[in-house]
Design a protein around this motif. Structure first.
Motif, PDB file in Angstrom:
ATOM      1  N   SER A 177       0.818  -1.215   0.000  1.00  0.00           N
ATOM      2  CA  SER A 177       0.000   0.000   0.000  1.00  0.00           C
ATOM      3  C   SER A 177       0.850   1.263   0.000  1.00  0.00           C
ATOM      4  O   SER A 177       0.386   2.341  -0.382  1.00  0.00           O
ATOM      5  N   TYR A 178       2.096   1.142   0.431  1.00  0.00           N
ATOM      6  CA  TYR A 178       3.013   2.289   0.428  1.00  0.00           C
ATOM      7  C   TYR A 178       3.789   2.351  -0.884  1.00  0.00           C
ATOM      8  O   TYR A 178       3.919   3.418  -1.497  1.00  0.00           O
ATOM      9  N   PHE A 179       4.284   1.198  -1.328  1.00  0.00           N
ATOM     10  CA  PHE A 179       5.025   1.138  -2.588  1.00  0.00           C
ATOM     11  C   PHE A 179       4.074   0.659  -3.692  1.00  0.00           C
ATOM     12  O   PHE A 179       4.142  -0.489  -4.144  1.00  0.00           O
ATOM     13  N   ILE A 180       3.187   1.544  -4.108  1.00  0.00           N
ATOM     14  CA  ILE A 180       2.136   1.192  -5.048  1.00  0.00           C
ATOM     15  C   ILE A 180       2.688   0.628  -6.357  1.00  0.00           C
ATOM     16  O   ILE A 180       2.157  -0.327  -6.917  1.00  0.00           O
ATOM     17  N   GLY A 181       3.769   1.180  -6.844  1.00  0.00           N
ATOM     18  CA  GLY A 181       4.307   0.745  -8.128  1.00  0.00           C
ATOM     19  C   GLY A 181       4.845  -0.670  -8.134  1.00  0.00           C
ATOM     20  O   GLY A 181       5.126  -1.224  -9.203  1.00  0.00           O
ATOM     21  N   TYR A 182       4.983  -1.271  -6.950  1.00  0.00           N
ATOM     22  CA  TYR A 182       5.519  -2.629  -6.846  1.00  0.00           C
ATOM     23  C   TYR A 182       4.453  -3.616  -6.383  1.00  0.00           C
ATOM     24  O   TYR A 182       4.774  -4.676  -5.858  1.00  0.00           O
ATOM     25  N   GLY A 183       3.197  -3.264  -6.595  1.00  0.00           N
ATOM     26  CA  GLY A 183       2.095  -4.090  -6.122  1.00  0.00           C
ATOM     27  C   GLY A 183       2.125  -5.513  -6.650  1.00  0.00           C
ATOM     28  O   GLY A 183       1.885  -6.470  -5.906  1.00  0.00           O
ATOM     29  N   LEU A 184       2.429  -5.668  -7.936  1.00  0.00           N
ATOM     30  CA  LEU A 184       2.445  -7.010  -8.529  1.00  0.00           C
ATOM     31  C   LEU A 184       3.571  -7.857  -7.937  1.00  0.00           C
ATOM     32  O   LEU A 184       3.413  -9.066  -7.743  1.00  0.00           O
ATOM     33  N   ILE A 185       4.689  -7.215  -7.628  1.00  0.00           N
ATOM     34  CA  ILE A 185       5.805  -7.932  -7.015  1.00  0.00           C
ATOM     35  C   ILE A 185       5.428  -8.407  -5.615  1.00  0.00           C
ATOM     36  O   ILE A 185       5.675  -9.566  -5.242  1.00  0.00           O
ATOM     37  N   PHE A 186       4.810  -7.521  -4.825  1.00  0.00           N
ATOM     38  CA  PHE A 186       4.382  -7.909  -3.481  1.00  0.00           C
ATOM     39  C   PHE A 186       3.331  -9.009  -3.543  1.00  0.00           C
ATOM     40  O   PHE A 186       3.317  -9.922  -2.715  1.00  0.00           O
ATOM     41  N   TRP A 187       2.447  -8.926  -4.540  1.00  0.00           N
ATOM     42  CA  TRP A 187       1.412  -9.943  -4.714  1.00  0.00           C
ATOM     43  C   TRP A 187       2.061 -11.289  -5.012  1.00  0.00           C
ATOM     44  O   TRP A 187       1.659 -12.319  -4.452  1.00  0.00           O
ATOM     45  N   ALA A 188       3.065 -11.288  -5.885  1.00  0.00           N
ATOM     46  CA  ALA A 188       3.774 -12.525  -6.221  1.00  0.00           C
ATOM     47  C   ALA A 188       4.529 -13.073  -5.006  1.00  0.00           C
ATOM     48  O   ALA A 188       4.578 -14.293  -4.786  1.00  0.00           O
ATOM     49  N   LEU A 189       5.103 -12.182  -4.197  1.00  0.00           N
ATOM     50  CA  LEU A 189       5.803 -12.615  -2.990  1.00  0.00           C
ATOM     51  C   LEU A 189       4.837 -13.252  -1.992  1.00  0.00           C
ATOM     52  O   LEU A 189       5.140 -14.285  -1.388  1.00  0.00           O
ATOM     53  N   GLY A 190       3.663 -12.630  -1.829  1.00  0.00           N
ATOM     54  CA  GLY A 190       2.701 -13.121  -0.852  1.00  0.00           C
ATOM     55  C   GLY A 190       2.015 -14.400  -1.276  1.00  0.00           C
ATOM     56  O   GLY A 190       2.062 -15.418  -0.572  1.00  0.00           O
ATOM     57  N   PHE A 191       1.373 -14.362  -2.435  1.00  0.00           N
ATOM     58  CA  PHE A 191       0.601 -15.515  -2.885  1.00  0.00           C
ATOM     59  C   PHE A 191       1.474 -16.577  -3.541  1.00  0.00           C
ATOM     60  O   PHE A 191       1.067 -17.741  -3.619  1.00  0.00           O
ATOM     61  N   GLY A 192       2.672 -16.186  -3.990  1.00  0.00           N
ATOM     62  CA  GLY A 192       3.556 -17.139  -4.641  1.00  0.00           C
ATOM     63  C   GLY A 192       4.639 -17.668  -3.739  1.00  0.00           C
ATOM     64  O   GLY A 192       4.566 -18.804  -3.237  1.00  0.00           O
ATOM     65  N   VAL A 193       5.650 -16.850  -3.472  1.00  0.00           N
ATOM     66  CA  VAL A 193       6.819 -17.297  -2.716  1.00  0.00           C
ATOM     67  C   VAL A 193       6.452 -17.735  -1.294  1.00  0.00           C
ATOM     68  O   VAL A 193       6.893 -18.797  -0.820  1.00  0.00           O
ATOM     69  N   ALA A 194       5.647 -16.930  -0.601  1.00  0.00           N
ATOM     70  CA  ALA A 194       5.286 -17.266   0.786  1.00  0.00           C
ATOM     71  C   ALA A 194       4.530 -18.587   0.858  1.00  0.00           C
ATOM     72  O   ALA A 194       4.743 -19.390   1.775  1.00  0.00           O
ATOM     73  N   HIS A 195       3.658 -18.839  -0.106  1.00  0.00           N
ATOM     74  CA  HIS A 195       2.916 -20.104  -0.131  1.00  0.00           C
ATOM     75  C   HIS A 195       3.844 -21.291  -0.347  1.00  0.00           C
ATOM     76  O   HIS A 195       3.672 -22.350   0.265  1.00  0.00           O
ATOM     77  N   ILE A 196       4.801 -21.123  -1.234  1.00  0.00           N
ATOM     78  CA  ILE A 196       5.739 -22.216  -1.509  1.00  0.00           C
ATOM     79  C   ILE A 196       6.579 -22.526  -0.271  1.00  0.00           C
ATOM     80  O   ILE A 196       6.743 -23.695   0.107  1.00  0.00           O
ATOM     81  N   VAL A 197       7.100 -21.483   0.373  1.00  0.00           N
ATOM     82  CA  VAL A 197       7.906 -21.678   1.590  1.00  0.00           C
ATOM     83  C   VAL A 197       7.057 -22.326   2.682  1.00  0.00           C
ATOM     84  O   VAL A 197       7.493 -23.286   3.355  1.00  0.00           O
ATOM     85  N   TYR A 198       5.837 -21.828   2.869  1.00  0.00           N
ATOM     86  CA  TYR A 198       4.939 -22.393   3.878  1.00  0.00           C
ATOM     87  C   TYR A 198       4.609 -23.843   3.545  1.00  0.00           C
ATOM     88  O   TYR A 198       4.601 -24.710   4.433  1.00  0.00           O
ATOM     89  N   GLY A 199       4.335 -24.125   2.264  1.00  0.00           N
ATOM     90  CA  GLY A 199       3.991 -25.483   1.853  1.00  0.00           C
ATOM     91  C   GLY A 199       5.114 -26.460   2.122  1.00  0.00           C
ATOM     92  O   GLY A 199       4.890 -27.582   2.595  1.00  0.00           O
ATOM     93  N   ILE A 200       6.346 -26.051   1.830  1.00  0.00           N
ATOM     94  CA  ILE A 200       7.501 -26.913   2.096  1.00  0.00           C
ATOM     95  C   ILE A 200       7.637 -27.169   3.598  1.00  0.00           C
ATOM     96  O   ILE A 200       7.890 -28.298   4.040  1.00  0.00           O
TER      97      ILE A 200
END
Length: 208
Positions: A177-200
């Motif tokens: 919400s602060y770094f608006i221009g990087y929203g897609l990157i944060f989305w990928a980190l949250g729903f992508g990378v974080a899920h993979i790490v949690y799943g492992i």
């Protein structure tokens, strides 16, 4: 000594029975891993194929028509990812429940879904409202924050570890919400990378 060991074993069995009756323990680590893979593939597709990378909170009326066309494609992509993730989670969770001689759909899983659905539906409706107002840049923060809150609530009815994943999602949403221009990157980190790490982590700790 033997009586003490028997007592400890009985207590452990009672604790395990109580935990199974109050918590949904059929969540599979593979479901989290695959959901993360789907999310990363979706983010890559949205960026490379649809050229979607919102860098403003509000888009002008002159550019909304072009943005709306891209949003329709991204929305359909998101729906496809959601269906894949839910289907995969159902498959792996059901398989894990069968191995444990349990039923996946029970009173505990119903409580889990009901309590998760409140922040999820609220966040989804708020995201739609933001879209209708042209506030495209707030979609990533909203979805991350409300999804994180739903996971935090869900931790009461499943693995306690999921609470950490929820807090990570909320933190990423606030940063987004602060770094608006990087929203897609944060989305990928949250729903992508974080899920993979949690799943492992879940697979190593609980599935094996």
């Amino acid at each position: 000594m033997k009586e003490q060991q028997d007592l400890i074993r009985d207590i452990s069995e009672i604790r395990s029975m109580m935990e199974r009756s109050t918590k949904f323990l059929s969540l599979s680590g593979w479901a989290g891993i695959m959901a993360g893979v789907y999310a990363l593939a979706g983010a890559f597709t949205a960026y490379k194929v649809f050229d979607f990378n919102p860098d403003e909170i509000v888009y002008s009326s002159s550019s909304r028509g072009e943005v709306a066309t891209v949003l329709v494609k991204v929305f359909l992509l998101a729906v496809a990812i959601l269906v894949l993730a839910i289907g995969t989670a159902f498959y792996f969770s059901n398989r894990k429940a069968q191995k444990r001689n349990e039923t996946m759909w029970n009173a505990t899983s119903r409580r889990l879904l009901i309590n998760m659905s409140v922040p999820l539906i609220t966040g989804g409706l708020l995201a739609l409202v933001m879209l209708s107002k042209g506030l495209v840049g707030l979609i990533a923060p909203i979805t991350l924050i409300f999804y994180g809150l739903s996971l935090f609530v869900a931790s009461r009815y499943t693995y306690e570890d999921i609470k950490i994943l929820g807090l990570v999602q909320v933190a990423l949403g606030l940063a987004s919400s602060y770094f608006i221009g990087y929203g897609l990157i944060f989305w990928a980190l949250g729903f992508g990378v974080a899920h993979i790490v949690y799943g492992i982590y879940i697979h190593v700790k609980y599935d094996r």
